[in-house]
Design a protein around this motif. Structure first.
Motif, PDB file in Angstrom:
ATOM      1  N   PRO A 121      -3.372   8.808  16.013  1.00 39.04           N
ATOM      2  CA  PRO A 121      -2.084   9.368  15.595  1.00 39.04           C
ATOM      3  C   PRO A 121      -1.782   8.976  14.146  1.00 39.04           C
ATOM      4  O   PRO A 121      -1.765   7.797  13.814  1.00 39.04           O
ATOM      5  CB  PRO A 121      -1.080   8.742  16.557  1.00 39.04           C
ATOM      6  N   ILE A 122      -1.577   9.972  13.309  1.00 41.28           N
ATOM      7  CA  ILE A 122      -1.530   9.716  11.876  1.00 41.28           C
ATOM      8  C   ILE A 122      -0.196   9.151  11.412  1.00 41.28           C
ATOM      9  O   ILE A 122      -0.142   8.324  10.509  1.00 41.28           O
ATOM     10  CB  ILE A 122      -1.866  11.032  11.130  1.00 41.28           C
ATOM     11  N   PHE A 123       0.867   9.574  12.063  1.00 39.88           N
ATOM     12  CA  PHE A 123       2.179   9.193  11.547  1.00 39.88           C
ATOM     13  C   PHE A 123       2.412   7.677  11.504  1.00 39.88           C
ATOM     14  O   PHE A 123       2.836   7.163  10.470  1.00 39.88           O
ATOM     15  CB  PHE A 123       3.271   9.900  12.355  1.00 39.88           C
ATOM     16  N   PRO A 124       2.109   6.939  12.586  1.00 38.78           N
ATOM     17  CA  PRO A 124       2.265   5.486  12.495  1.00 38.78           C
ATOM     18  C   PRO A 124       1.429   4.886  11.364  1.00 38.78           C
ATOM     19  O   PRO A 124       1.873   3.960  10.689  1.00 38.78           O
ATOM     20  CB  PRO A 124       1.780   4.991  13.857  1.00 38.78           C
ATOM     21  N   ILE A 125       0.227   5.441  11.159  1.00 40.57           N
ATOM     22  CA  ILE A 125      -0.638   4.915  10.098  1.00 40.57           C
ATOM     23  C   ILE A 125      -0.001   5.161   8.731  1.00 40.57           C
ATOM     24  O   ILE A 125       0.013   4.280   7.851  1.00 40.57           O
ATOM     25  CB  ILE A 125      -2.030   5.587  10.155  1.00 40.57           C
TER      26      ILE A 125
ATOM     27  N   ILE B  28       3.180   5.489   8.099  1.00 27.10           N
ATOM     28  CA  ILE B  28       4.337   4.599   7.965  1.00 27.10           C
ATOM     29  C   ILE B  28       3.856   3.198   7.606  1.00 27.10           C
ATOM     30  O   ILE B  28       4.457   2.503   6.783  1.00 27.10           O
ATOM     31  CB  ILE B  28       5.166   4.610   9.258  1.00 27.10           C
ATOM     32  N   LEU B  29       2.733   2.821   8.195  1.00 28.46           N
ATOM     33  CA  LEU B  29       2.138   1.521   7.874  1.00 28.46           C
ATOM     34  C   LEU B  29       1.803   1.451   6.387  1.00 28.46           C
ATOM     35  O   LEU B  29       2.040   0.443   5.721  1.00 28.46           O
ATOM     36  CB  LEU B  29       0.877   1.348   8.715  1.00 28.46           C
ATOM     37  N   PHE B  30       1.256   2.559   5.851  1.00 26.75           N
ATOM     38  CA  PHE B  30       0.938   2.589   4.418  1.00 26.75           C
ATOM     39  C   PHE B  30       2.209   2.445   3.586  1.00 26.75           C
ATOM     40  O   PHE B  30       2.226   1.718   2.596  1.00 26.75           O
ATOM     41  CB  PHE B  30       0.217   3.886   4.046  1.00 26.75           C
TER      42      PHE B  30
ATOM     43  N   PHE C 137       4.862   0.944   4.499  1.00 28.27           N
ATOM     44  CA  PHE C 137       5.308  -0.425   4.708  1.00 28.27           C
ATOM     45  C   PHE C 137       4.630  -1.373   3.723  1.00 28.27           C
ATOM     46  O   PHE C 137       5.213  -2.343   3.260  1.00 28.27           O
ATOM     47  CB  PHE C 137       4.973  -0.827   6.150  1.00 28.27           C
ATOM     48  N   VAL C 138       3.366  -1.070   3.419  1.00 28.70           N
ATOM     49  CA  VAL C 138       2.591  -1.933   2.528  1.00 28.70           C
ATOM     50  C   VAL C 138       2.841  -1.571   1.065  1.00 28.70           C
ATOM     51  O   VAL C 138       3.053  -2.438   0.221  1.00 28.70           O
ATOM     52  CB  VAL C 138       1.094  -1.801   2.867  1.00 28.70           C
TER      53      VAL C 138
ATOM     54  N   ARG D 174       5.272   0.473  -0.240  1.00 33.03           N
ATOM     55  CA  ARG D 174       6.665   0.714  -0.643  1.00 33.03           C
ATOM     56  C   ARG D 174       6.751   1.827  -1.677  1.00 33.03           C
ATOM     57  O   ARG D 174       6.137   2.862  -1.499  1.00 33.03           O
ATOM     58  CB  ARG D 174       7.309  -0.575  -1.160  1.00 33.03           C
TER      59      ARG D 174
ATOM     60  N   PHE E 201       4.175  16.655   6.838  1.00 35.28           N
ATOM     61  CA  PHE E 201       4.223  15.192   6.884  1.00 35.28           C
ATOM     62  C   PHE E 201       4.956  14.613   5.679  1.00 35.28           C
ATOM     63  O   PHE E 201       5.722  13.671   5.792  1.00 35.28           O
ATOM     64  CB  PHE E 201       2.818  14.597   6.949  1.00 35.28           C
TER      65      PHE E 201
ATOM     66  N   THR F  70       8.639  15.026   6.103  1.00 37.54           N
ATOM     67  CA  THR F  70       9.145  14.107   7.105  1.00 37.54           C
ATOM     68  C   THR F  70       9.252  12.691   6.574  1.00 37.54           C
ATOM     69  O   THR F  70      10.273  12.024   6.730  1.00 37.54           O
ATOM     70  CB  THR F  70       8.220  14.130   8.321  1.00 37.54           C
TER      71      THR F  70
ATOM     72  N   LEU G 274      12.853  10.552   5.779  1.00 39.69           N
ATOM     73  CA  LEU G 274      13.159   9.243   6.338  1.00 39.69           C
ATOM     74  C   LEU G 274      13.295   8.188   5.242  1.00 39.69           C
ATOM     75  O   LEU G 274      13.641   7.054   5.501  1.00 39.69           O
ATOM     76  CB  LEU G 274      12.065   8.819   7.320  1.00 39.69           C
TER      77      LEU G 274
ATOM     78  N   PHE H  94      10.701   7.274   3.324  1.00 43.57           N
ATOM     79  CA  PHE H  94       9.474   6.493   3.321  1.00 43.57           C
ATOM     80  C   PHE H  94       8.484   6.912   2.240  1.00 43.57           C
ATOM     81  O   PHE H  94       7.275   6.846   2.435  1.00 43.57           O
ATOM     82  CB  PHE H  94       8.793   6.567   4.696  1.00 43.57           C
TER      83      PHE H  94
END
Lengths: 334, 285
Positions: free
Chosen positions: B121-125, B127-129, B131-132, B134, B211, B214, B218, B220
């Motif tokens: 699943p790409i979306f969590p990945i 978001i993780l990017f 997160f790192v 910013r 994507f 989206t 958010l 992000f």
């Protein structure tokens, strides 16, 4: 049976590989983060009071040990894999000291529930309508539906969900637009609570169904419109087989097989859509949790949500693959 | 090439509509080169003006002329979509052709990785990017990341075509003539997969821009770069719907839907054109 077992074994191997790769990627990406959970807790604790440097130092080493950061990266990685298996990734930051996994497990049923129900509705409705539209190509109603599907299908989840919030929240406020259940209902297995959940899930589920259905409708329509030109369908028609039987057992069932494969492949994307939908409707699932974690700088929780997401999606794909041979007797082995 | 184009316009209404919609958006995006205001300046015009002759799309609460702001936004978003499409096409062509032509263990290994990329699943990945990285997660970084995540599905499609080409007469002839595998793939097989590359490029743009919107909505991504997503982000941030600045949300959404619909119609009609069965049905009727 032997062939089926071999097929299952192969898929299981693939499941393991996907989970392993996804979880490892999540771990290493999250370790690149410049925000240290330890330092942010220290910052929060010592923000408006004075501690002696020794106290802070000992706090730091305790926290480092708690988060498992006092060892080299590769050991952290193996630790992480080991702890993931037992389901303990350490304390979360936004709700310190609640374990991150506990927060994830609280959110998971909401996402799984919403996702399962909306996928089943979307897939069945889209495929049946698409199948009918492919078979009865002159029906006005189904043609209109096709135009509608083309119109809605390419719009991203976010926009559709957002439009629904605007329509049902501002223009015609009839349905609840946020939360998983009403504030005045006590959680529990009471009919009142279940009704409240259903009532609150109407909008998120509908938005998921609306966006998702177009893909299945269009895919099924083109599959079926190719199948109806096959000789065996013409033969069945001439032989006087009942029309419902031709549509149901001969045409749609055949076309469902590639659609099932497509479902397995699209699952990751559908999951991403759910995360977004949850955020728009403030639904208490994994997506909302993930976004709260990112905004709170909670690396443990972000890692936990991502890992669980990867595992959940991969397992769901595995389950769909296992159903595959049951629907299509030809596919015993790939 | 040109005759294919003419055929498509003549026999395929969807293609014409799609082309029209996409051209409109592209022209609108190109207008940003003539913008009287720099893209990131705020409070350059009177805030909260409804659409009028002076401000065609109105102005937002940040004192920006929405017309020019959105044309910057669409330029950035389109650029992003095109970068992702081109990069991911390069990866999927390479992997797909190599996997299909070489076969054997190369195929098995490549498809093993392919299946992993399809399933994650790409979306969590993503978001993780964020997160790192910013606010370092700007349009270009995000484009590269998306390209690395978005090739798998189409690589499998290209492989299935290449698989069919592998045992054709002309391939054997090329081998006997002493062409290297690389040359066979690039000169003999590539033309056959090009239609698929075009139609999947459109679908890929829809996917990646979806994507991007989206993530930006958010908050992000780097929210100071004007894209369609960040336009919506700022509108939400200023509660545009609640305070009655409806044009700040409705106009970008309508334009976005136009773009998605246009790209989708192009993808579908090219896809239909590739399939000779549906092409004949269309021309006959």
């Amino acid at each position: 049976m032997r062939a089926y077992l071999l097929f299952a074994l192969k898929r299981l191997l693939q499941l393991t590989a996907v989970v392993f790769a996804g979880v490892s990627a999540a771990f290493f990406i999250s370790r690149l983060s410049p925000i240290s959970p330890v330092e942010s807790i220290i910052g929060r604790v010592s923000g408006n009071s004075s501690f002696s440097p020794q106290a802070i130092e000992s706090l730091r080493s305790t926290l480092n040990e708690l988060f498992g950061l006092n060892i080299p990266l590769h050991e952290q990685y193996f630790n992480f894999l080991g702890r993931l298996i037992v389901g303990d990734l350490g304390p979360s930051l936004i709700a310190f000291p609640t374990p991150a996994m506990q927060l994830v497990m609280l959110a998971l049923p909401w996402t799984v529930g919403l996702l399962t129900v909306s996928i089943i509705i979307t897939w069945l409705l889209g495929n049946i309508l698409g199948g009918l539209a492919g078979y009865y190509q002159n029906s006005r109603l189904l043609k209109a539906f096709g135009v509608l599907a083309i119109g809605v299908q390419p719009i991203p989840y976010y926009i559709v969900a957002f439009l629904m919030v605007i329509i049902f929240g501002f223009l015609w406020p009839v349905l609840p637009i946020s939360g998983g259940f009403s504030m005045n209902v006590r959680p529990g297995w009471t009919p009142q609570f279940i009704l409240s959940i259903l009532h609150h899930s109407i909008l998120p589920a509908t938005s998921l169904v609306l966006v998702g259905m177009g893909t299945w409708f269009l895919g099924m329509r083109s599959l079926v419109s190719n199948i109806v030109t096959e000789d065996y369908v013409t033969y069945a028609e001439i032989a006087g087989v009942k029309e419902e039987r031709i549509v149901g057992s001969y045409v749609i069932r055949n076309a469902l097989v590639p659609q099932l494969t497509a479902l397995a492949m699209a699952l990751g994307g559908i999951f991403s859509g759910t995360i977004i939908t949850e955020q728009v409707f403030s639904y208490p699932g994994l997506g909302t949790l993930l976004i709260r974690a990112v905004n709170g700088g909670d690396s443990t929780l972000v890692l936990a949500v991502s890992s669980v997401a990867v595992i959940a999606v991969a397992s769901a794909i595995f389950v769909i693959d296992m159903i595959h041979p049951l629907l299509d007797p030809r596919v015993k082995v790939e | 090439m040109l005759s294919v184009f003419k055929d498509l316009i003549r026999y395929n209404r969807e293609f014409t509509i799609g082309l029209l919609l996409v051209s409109l958006i592209v022209i609108f995006a190109c207008l940003s080169f003539f913008s009287p205001y720099p893209a990131q300046d705020i409070y350059v015009v009177i805030p909260d003006q409804p659409p009028s002759w002076q401000y065609w799309f109105g102005t937002n609460s940040r004192g920006q002329d929405l017309f020019w702001q959105l044309s910057f936004a669409f330029r950035n978003t389109l650029t992003f979509g095109i970068i992702v499409a081109v990069l991911s096409r390069l990866i999927s062509i390479t992997i797909g052709l190599a996997s299909g032509y070489l076969g054997g263990w190369v195929d098995r290994i490549l498809m093993f990785f392919n299946d992993i990329f399809v399933a994650i699943p790409i979306f969590p990945i993503l978001i993780l990017f964020y997160f790192v990285l910013r606010s370092d997660l700007n349009t270009y970084t995000l484009a590269v990341i998306m390209a690395c995540l978005g090739w798998a599905f189409d690589a499998r499609l290209i492989r299935s075509v290449a698989l069919g080409l592998r045992f054709r007469e002309f391939t054997r002839q090329a081998i006997f003539a002493g062409m290297s595998p690389r040359k066979i793939m690039m000169e003999e097989h590539l033309p056959y997969v090009m239609p698929i590359v075009f139609s999947t490029a459109m679908a890929n743009m829809i996917w990646s821009i979806g994507f991007e919107v989206t993530l930006a909505v958010l908050g992000f991504t780097n929210i100071n770069i004007p894209t369609v997503g960040t336009a919506l982000y700022w509108a939400n941030n200023h509660s545009a719907m609640v305070v009655g600045v409806w044009w700040w949300i409705i106009i970008p959404v309508v334009l976005l839907v136009m773009m998605f619909l246009g790209l989708f119609l192009l993808a579908v009609s090219i896809n239909e054109y590739i399939d000779p069965r549906s092409r004949l049905r269309r021309m006959g009727s």
